[in-house]
Motif scaffolding. Structure first.
Motif, PDB file in Angstrom:
ATOM      1  N   TYR A   1       0.954  -1.188  -0.119  1.00  0.00           N
ATOM      2  CA  TYR A   1      -0.018  -0.005  -0.054  1.00  0.00           C
ATOM      3  C   TYR A   1       0.700   1.296  -0.139  1.00  0.00           C
ATOM      4  CZ  TYR A   1      -2.603   3.931   2.019  1.00  0.00           C
ATOM      5  OH  TYR A   1      -3.149   4.991   2.012  1.00  0.00           O
ATOM      6  N   THR A   2       0.449   2.218  -0.821  1.00  0.00           N
ATOM      7  CA  THR A   2       1.269   3.513  -0.729  1.00  0.00           C
ATOM      8  C   THR A   2       0.069   4.518  -0.685  1.00  0.00           C
ATOM      9  OG1 THR A   2       3.013   2.555  -2.259  1.00  0.00           O
ATOM     10  CG2 THR A   2       2.758   4.912  -1.933  1.00  0.00           C
ATOM     11  N   GLY A   3       0.497   5.535   0.199  1.00  0.00           N
ATOM     12  CA  GLY A   3      -0.365   6.563   0.244  1.00  0.00           C
ATOM     13  C   GLY A   3      -0.604   7.095   1.660  1.00  0.00           C
ATOM     14  N   SER A   4      -1.587   7.895   2.070  1.00  0.00           N
ATOM     15  CA  SER A   4      -1.623   8.481   3.514  1.00  0.00           C
ATOM     16  C   SER A   4      -1.692   7.413   4.443  1.00  0.00           C
ATOM     17  CB  SER A   4      -2.719   9.497   3.497  1.00  0.00           C
ATOM     18  OG  SER A   4      -2.484  10.401   2.404  1.00  0.00           O
ATOM     19  N   VAL A   5      -1.255   7.561   5.544  1.00  0.00           N
ATOM     20  CA  VAL A   5      -1.062   6.398   6.693  1.00  0.00           C
ATOM     21  C   VAL A   5      -1.834   6.965   7.792  1.00  0.00           C
ATOM     22  CG1 VAL A   5       0.280   4.969   8.015  1.00  0.00           C
ATOM     23  CG2 VAL A   5       0.652   5.387   5.668  1.00  0.00           C
ATOM     24  N   PHE A   6      -1.361   8.349   8.458  1.00  0.00           N
ATOM     25  CA  PHE A   6      -1.989   8.880   9.626  1.00  0.00           C
ATOM     26  C   PHE A   6      -1.701  10.426   9.490  1.00  0.00           C
ATOM     27  CE2 PHE A   6       2.255   7.710  10.610  1.00  0.00           C
ATOM     28  CZ  PHE A   6       2.877   8.968  11.313  1.00  0.00           C
ATOM     29  N   ASP A   7      -2.699  10.922  10.523  1.00  0.00           N
ATOM     30  CA  ASP A   7      -2.599  12.398  10.853  1.00  0.00           C
ATOM     31  C   ASP A   7      -1.774  12.923  12.128  1.00  0.00           C
ATOM     32  OD1 ASP A   7      -3.436  13.035   7.989  1.00  0.00           O
ATOM     33  OD2 ASP A   7      -5.679  13.213   9.073  1.00  0.00           O
ATOM     34  N   VAL A   8      -1.209  13.975  12.044  1.00  0.00           N
ATOM     35  CA  VAL A   8      -0.916  14.632  13.396  1.00  0.00           C
ATOM     36  C   VAL A   8      -1.296  15.871  13.474  1.00  0.00           C
ATOM     37  CG1 VAL A   8       1.154  15.158  14.959  1.00  0.00           C
ATOM     38  CG2 VAL A   8       1.240  13.173  13.743  1.00  0.00           C
ATOM     39  N   GLN A   9      -2.069  16.160  14.254  1.00  0.00           N
ATOM     40  CA  GLN A   9      -2.695  17.744  14.548  1.00  0.00           C
ATOM     41  C   GLN A   9      -1.788  18.414  15.550  1.00  0.00           C
ATOM     42  OE1 GLN A   9      -6.616  18.135  16.139  1.00  0.00           O
ATOM     43  NE2 GLN A   9      -6.599  20.582  15.931  1.00  0.00           N
ATOM     44  N   ILE A  10      -1.189  19.564  15.101  1.00  0.00           N
ATOM     45  CA  ILE A  10      -0.460  20.419  16.015  1.00  0.00           C
ATOM     46  C   ILE A  10      -1.254  21.212  16.713  1.00  0.00           C
ATOM     47  CG2 ILE A  10       1.569  22.087  16.304  1.00  0.00           C
ATOM     48  CD1 ILE A  10       2.203  20.824  13.633  1.00  0.00           C
TER      49      ILE A  10
END
Length: 122
Positions: free
Chosen positions: A96-105
């Protein structure tokens, strides 16, 4: 105008599967992202199953070397498959290639560089 910039660098990626042996190759691209308080950064990469059975991706964890209270980390994003097929799968489902997770600052985050370690659970 002085900008309050945060740089998040993920320096360790690990994969844990109880007592079973599996091999997940995980490469973040890029592994370092800059952002401002209030921004949400999306970390992308490639996940590859190198073992000969289906590998389930059940969750993740991100720990920062400083204060974890300045960030909100998402679970695996909806685009990440629930599992990766065995290595060499003819459908290409072993990668799989693509977005994995988000981090909100959070807006309370101080400027600076933050290093963290990321774990994926199966």
């Amino acid at each position: 105008m002085l900008r309050n910039t945060c740089v998040i660098a993920l320096v360790l990626v690990a994969f844990c599967v109880g007592s079973a042996q599996a091999s997940l190759l995980f490469t973040l691209d890029p592994a370092v992202l800059p952002g401002m308080p209030g921004d949400t950064l999306t970390f992308s990469g490639t996940l590859s199953n190198t073992f000969d059975y289906e590998l389930f991706l059940n969750g993740n964890s991100l720990t920062f070397s400083g204060s974890d209270t300045d960030f909100v980390v998402s679970g695996l994003l909806g685009s990440v498959p629930l599992s990766l097929m065995p290595a060499g799968d003819s459908s290409g489902g072993d990668t799989y290639t693509g977005s994995v997770f988000d981090v909100q600052i959070l807006s309370s985050a101080a400027s600076g560089s933050y290093a963290g370690s990321y774990s994926m659970l199966g």
